[in-house]
Design an enzyme around this catalytic site. Structure first.
Site, PDB file in Angstrom:
ATOM      1  N   HIS A 199       0.819  -1.213   0.000  1.00 14.78           N
ATOM      2  CA  HIS A 199       0.000   0.000   0.000  1.00 14.78           C
ATOM      3  C   HIS A 199       0.855   1.267   0.000  1.00 14.78           C
ATOM      4  O   HIS A 199       0.345   2.370  -0.250  1.00 14.78           O
ATOM      5  CB  HIS A 199      -0.933  -0.010   1.219  1.00 14.78           C
ATOM      6  N   ASP A 258      -2.256   2.497  -4.454  1.00 12.58           N
ATOM      7  CA  ASP A 258      -3.518   2.813  -3.778  1.00 12.58           C
ATOM      8  C   ASP A 258      -4.519   1.716  -4.092  1.00 12.58           C
ATOM      9  O   ASP A 258      -4.329   0.911  -5.013  1.00 12.58           O
ATOM     10  CB  ASP A 258      -4.045   4.167  -4.234  1.00 12.58           C
TER      11      ASP A 258
END
Length: 447
Positions: free
Chosen positions: A419, A423
């Site tokens: 992450h 995204d």
């Protein structure tokens, strides 16, 4: 008269002293001659073989197996030992043909690069040359040739005198003994049976393994291999470093399975390779990575490294653990080329022949747990990569297609991503792209 006896006695002593001196001189000369002959003989010295250079990042390993024991003959470049490292198994080969004379390390010892490993005495290693037995003595030259080789004045009568004829009583005794000896040999031949081979002094009968007792709570401790230790370190490092998150999706495999069923025999006949699902997933992933470049990137310090190529890591399960050989420049390959490369790397992995170059690098990983029956799973990112795609088993399920409930083969796929780089929108978009390409493989020809 007395003076003459004294002179004769003195002369005798002098002669004996001279004879003793001459005798000592001959002995000294003979000793020097033998010593010179000994020193002139070439002595074959054993060569010490060291632990070879394995890779820049590998300085030591575990001596796993001695394939050749002391006294064994080896050919040049024949494998003598195997060293296990945290990445690959390294073969140690004989630099020359010869005989192993000494092991300088034991199995399961930690050995460093450049350390003395074993000694080999150069010579003719391996099998003996054909046409001549190793223990067969050379035939002696005929007597006539030996006689001709000597000068006539130095030739001597070499034949032995004939033995005298035995007396009649001796002949009868000899015949009787011969008949008796023949009967004894015959009796021994008829009655004797081959005895079982005797065991050597060092050999001991192995005790039979103890039978398992029902309900027994036994434990067995086995030292972790270097590869398993390295896998554990990297997986834990991935969990600690990456901000891992997993997203799932379902793929209708109907169209892809139909395509494979239609062309697999032709591909096997033409290219001698099986057409599987990995090539389709690899090709779909390469196309999706072009559209979502963050999934093909990596973090190095405070920078993001973007690549315009795809080095595809393919997870392969081996008896020693999970390895990830790399298909280089997969973005330029078609289905058949990808299948050939994956098949080649898979065979090398199962045979333990992967090199460090085969596993170094990699920008994106595909892991196929479906071959073992996995239905769902969250794969772990192979750092410093940004994402890993997990394939699972195919199950027939009732689904709705054009308003109708039909039975279709469904595969659940998972994308675990970092992450910090991707995204949620990019990760989900990537997985949807892969799904769309696989549900209609013709799209991959237009991309």
């Amino acid at each position: 008269m007395l003076s003459r006896q004294i002179i004769a006695l003195a002369r005798g002593r002098a002669l004996r002293a001279d004879a003793a001196a001459v005798s000592r001189g001959w002995k000294v000369a003979t000793a020097y001659s033998r010593r010179a002959q000994f020193h002139s003989t070439k002595l074959v010295e054993a060569e010490t073989v060291k632990v070879p250079q394995m890779a820049e990042s590998i300085s030591e390993g575990t001596l796993k197996t001695w394939l050749k024991q002391v006294g064994d003959s080896v050919a040049q470049d024949e494998e003598v030992a195997t060293i296990e490292t945290d990445k690959i198994d390294v073969s140690v080969n004989a630099p020359t043909a010869g005989t192993i004379t000494e092991h300088l390390a034991n199995e399961e010892d930690t050995v460093a690069v450049g350390q003395d490993l074993f000694k080999i005495e150069p010579g003719e290693g391996g099998a003996a040359p054909q046409g001549k037995k190793p223990e067969e003595p050379e035939a002696a030259p005929p007597k006539e040739k030996e006689d001709k080789a000597e000068p006539k004045d130095q030739q001597v009568e070499k034949s032995l005198p004939e033995p005298p004829e035995p007396a009649p009583s001796d002949v009868r005794a000899k015949d009787t003994a011969g008949v008796q000896e023949g009967h004894e040999k015959k009796d021994v031949k008829e009655t004797s049976k081959p005895a079982p081979p005797a065991k050597g002094k060092g050999e001991k009968e192995k005790p039979a393994p103890a039978p398992r007792v029902a309900g027994a709570r036994t434990e067995t401790r086995v030292k972790m291999s270097r590869m398993r230790q390295r896998i554990a370190e990297r997986l834990k490092e991935s969990q600690n470093a990456a901000a891992s998150l997993t997203t799932f999706n379902e793929i209708d495999m109907h169209s892809l399975m139909e395509m494979r069923k239609k062309y697999k025999d032709e591909v096997m006949k033409t290219h001698d390779v099986k057409l599987g699902f990995m090539s389709a997933f690899a090709r779909a992933s390469c196309l999706a990575l072009k559209e979502i470049p963050n999934a093909n990137a990596a973090i190095e310090g405070d920078e993001i490294v973007y690549r315009d190529y795809v080095d595809l890591s393919v997870a392969v399960a081996t008896p020693k653990g999970l390895v990830t050989p790399v298909v280089r420049n997969a973005e330029n390959m078609n289905f058949v080329e990808i299948e050939k490369e994956i098949a080649s790397l898979g065979k090398k992995a199962r045979d333990g022949k992967l090199t460090l170059e085969d596993m170094s690098g990699g920008t994106f990983t595909i892991s196929n747990g479906g071959v073992f029956g996995s239905l769902y799973g969250t794969p772990i990112i192979n750092l410093p990569q940004a994402a890993v795609l997990g394939m699972h088993t195919i199950k027939e399920r009732p689904v709705v297609v054009d308003g109708q409930i039909v039975i279709r083969p469904i595969m659940v796929v998972a994308l675990t991503y970092d992450h910090r780089l991707l995204d949620g929108r990019e990760a989900v978009t990537f997985l949807v792209k892969v799904r769309d390409y696989l549900e209609d493989p013709r799209k991959m020809l237009l991309a």
